[in-house]
Design an enzyme around this catalytic site. Sequence first.
Site, PDB file in Angstrom:
ATOM      1  N   ASP A 157       1.118  -1.035   0.024  1.00 44.30           N
ATOM      2  CA  ASP A 157       0.327   0.301   0.031  1.00 44.30           C
ATOM      3  C   ASP A 157       0.702   1.352   0.100  1.00 44.30           C
ATOM      4  O   ASP A 157       2.184   1.127  -0.368  1.00 44.30           O
ATOM      5  CB  ASP A 157      -0.940  -0.255   0.962  1.00 44.30           C
ATOM      6  CG  ASP A 157      -2.224   0.391   0.901  1.00 44.30           C
ATOM      7  OD1 ASP A 157      -2.138   1.114   0.679  1.00 44.30           O
ATOM      8  OD2 ASP A 157      -3.471   0.012   0.292  1.00 44.30           O
ATOM      9  N   HIS A 230      -4.149   5.904   3.318  1.00 47.10           N
ATOM     10  CA  HIS A 230      -4.548   5.252   3.043  1.00 47.10           C
ATOM     11  C   HIS A 230      -3.956   3.796   3.260  1.00 47.10           C
ATOM     12  O   HIS A 230      -4.876   2.649   3.832  1.00 47.10           O
ATOM     13  CB  HIS A 230      -4.560   4.398   1.306  1.00 47.10           C
ATOM     14  CG  HIS A 230      -5.225   4.024   0.799  1.00 47.10           C
ATOM     15  ND1 HIS A 230      -4.529   2.941   0.785  1.00 47.10           N
ATOM     16  CD2 HIS A 230      -6.473   3.621   0.078  1.00 47.10           C
ATOM     17  CE1 HIS A 230      -5.678   1.752  -0.381  1.00 47.10           C
ATOM     18  NE2 HIS A 230      -6.403   2.271  -0.086  1.00 47.10           N
ATOM     19  N   SER A 521     -11.198  -1.045  -0.690  1.00 47.43           N
ATOM     20  CA  SER A 521      -9.666  -1.864  -0.572  1.00 47.43           C
ATOM     21  C   SER A 521      -9.975  -1.768   1.031  1.00 47.43           C
ATOM     22  O   SER A 521      -9.165  -2.356   2.128  1.00 47.43           O
ATOM     23  CB  SER A 521      -9.103  -0.003  -0.284  1.00 47.43           C
ATOM     24  OG  SER A 521      -9.833   1.545   0.431  1.00 47.43           O
TER      25      SER A 521
END
Length: 736
Positions: A157, A230, A521
Amino acid sequence: MGVYGRVFLSYLFLGFSSIFVLPLISWFFLTSNTNSASAQRLTYIVHMDKSFIPKPFNISHEWYFFIFNSLKPANSMLSGTPLLLYTYDNALHGFSAYLAPNELDNLKRIPGFISPYKDTIVTIDTTHTQEFLSLSPFTRLWPVSHYVEDMINGIIDTGVWPESQSFKEDGMNTTFPSRWNGRCEVGQDFNTSMCYSKLIGARFFNKGMIAAHPGINLRNMNSARDTWGHGTQTASIAAGNFESHASFFGYANKTAKGTAPHAKLAIYKVYWDEGGYASDVLAGLDQAIADGVDLISISLGFDKVPLYEDPIAIASFQAMEKGIVVSASAGNRGESLHNWIQWVLTVAAGTIDRWFSRILTLGNGQIIIGWTMFPSNIDQQSFKLVYNKTLSACNPSMMSMDKPHSSLIICVDINRPYWQMSNIMNSNMSGIFIYDYPSYVVYVHGVVLNFSQTFLKIEHAPIVDSYSARGPSFSYQGILKPDIMAPGVHVLAAWSPNTLAVQIGPNEFLSNDYNILSGTSAACAHVAGVVALLKGAQPEWSSVAIRSAIITTANPMDNTLSPIRDYGNYLQNASPLAMGAGQIDPNRALDRGLIYDASLQDYVNLLCSLNLTKEQISVTTKSNGSNCSNPCYDLNYPTFIALYGVQEYHRTVTNVGKGQTTYNVMVTEPEGSVVKISPKTLFFAEKNEKKSYNVSITYEVSDNKKVSFGSLVWVEENGEHIVRSAIVISPMKHFL
């Protein structure tokens, strides 16, 4: 990342000093911006046949370095020199390099060369979700798995914020698993002391991104530190530890925890402010496999890329061979599904039974409950409610009008709420959208707002969200994708505190240690956590067995026992093309009854049936000797998809229950179809015995291109196990 509003009772938005705007995070990338001096050079991922390594070389990396050095020309008209970016040995055999056309031509003449592919751009797609999934500290999967203290969850990520309270090591086993080969890579604002018994490794990969942008000055941390939020979010959802003081400005105020709270975390940063590239993603995956992770969560993907050019497909094939389960997001672009790979768990996103609201008490005592997440720390506030035809259009002309003091402008519904909201922000006013109660504006002169309300046990959850990508898959439509759905809407998770969490008006920006966001996600990370729990509880299960258990125990019903619905299809019943087999059910997956197993050769047989070249198959499998003597498109998969006409299937199930038992089949036929099963009863004399059955699905081709769906369910006679396979009938999808 997702979609942040939906009309149930009413919308509530407040303006300028009081308008809330959640950051609708769209994970985007920058296009390649090579300068003229190096415009002829491109980054290639080069696949090599390892069997050609000459005897003087002990390891493949030495051979790759020798090959690369032999490519360097004595004199070149190009500015700069070729660059060797990475060598790969776990996800594939080969390397990535920044090459000119003549250098690539020379490379093609070297013995052992298989194929080159240009580097491609990648798209990057909590406190209550564990309760919604029925995970309890007192019974079933959590206590049985001991919170998976020995499992290593690899997160591919944007990095990690290591100081987050979700990554503390309280209550954890402080020893590192003996199989762990990774390390904590030093970089900007990141040192080895930031890795410990929870966060056991962190590395970063950006050579491909830098090669695509020569001379670039990195705008964010040149380290594994996450400056987007994120990666921190997905890591905490998958395996965040217990943190009792988590909330988003008062919303979702409860103890935050990941799905596998005591699992170890290994972080691989492959996505940057400047974009993400296949060579970097492949390097991260290659390293994760080498480091000894038990599972991989990857919330990014490559759109409309064939298997043999998709680094996630190539690396996950090798991961499957080593028993590593890969959980991948389906994507956030509605009809554009990625990660449709047959050997990964492709995850869709759905809502949960939680609602964030404000309570409006009107001047006449009427009450309206509206959706909002305005970050206010005050309990309530009074406003005058204003409605007139000029102001309530909420258009750009508001900016030249007198501003009513301490008032809320009622905006009329013209089906353009975000445009109207932007106008309110720019006009220094406050606004409210009341869609479901138009008569109230006639006689109400004031409102009182109660802030930061969180409601649980909302009915009709989950619902597939509209952004969640749908199947069928791009390259091979004979396997149903996505596989499964998990919580992905308004999920509270750890966040990078130096990153925007919420914007109020045009100039006020707030940060927070936790954020509430939406996307596949988040759903992918939930599934990765469940995989860790299952591997911890049943370490002997193969990666294929775990995927089968998750798919065949999924729940197609919501919390009212009605079929799961789909926001992307006007709240009609959700198709398996939107939700896969249904909502993940971790506790039922622990005790699955029957599994659909498949060997590595079965997947090779599938590839051999797809009209791929020998080189394309060898690139995908990392083997130049793949046996294609028995090509077969009918993989022993736990779901069925028929593309009209008549289709035949052969399936084999393995009894993993307690011993002698009998299963009977129940079929719900898709509308307009005839489904025949033979035999209809399966008798098992002992545990681990295999039985086969055949399925015939007949469907008359229709002009309306309608998708219909049903199910095939094996029910144990004693009622202990129910093993469900989704059936979907779909027209062939043509991709441009």
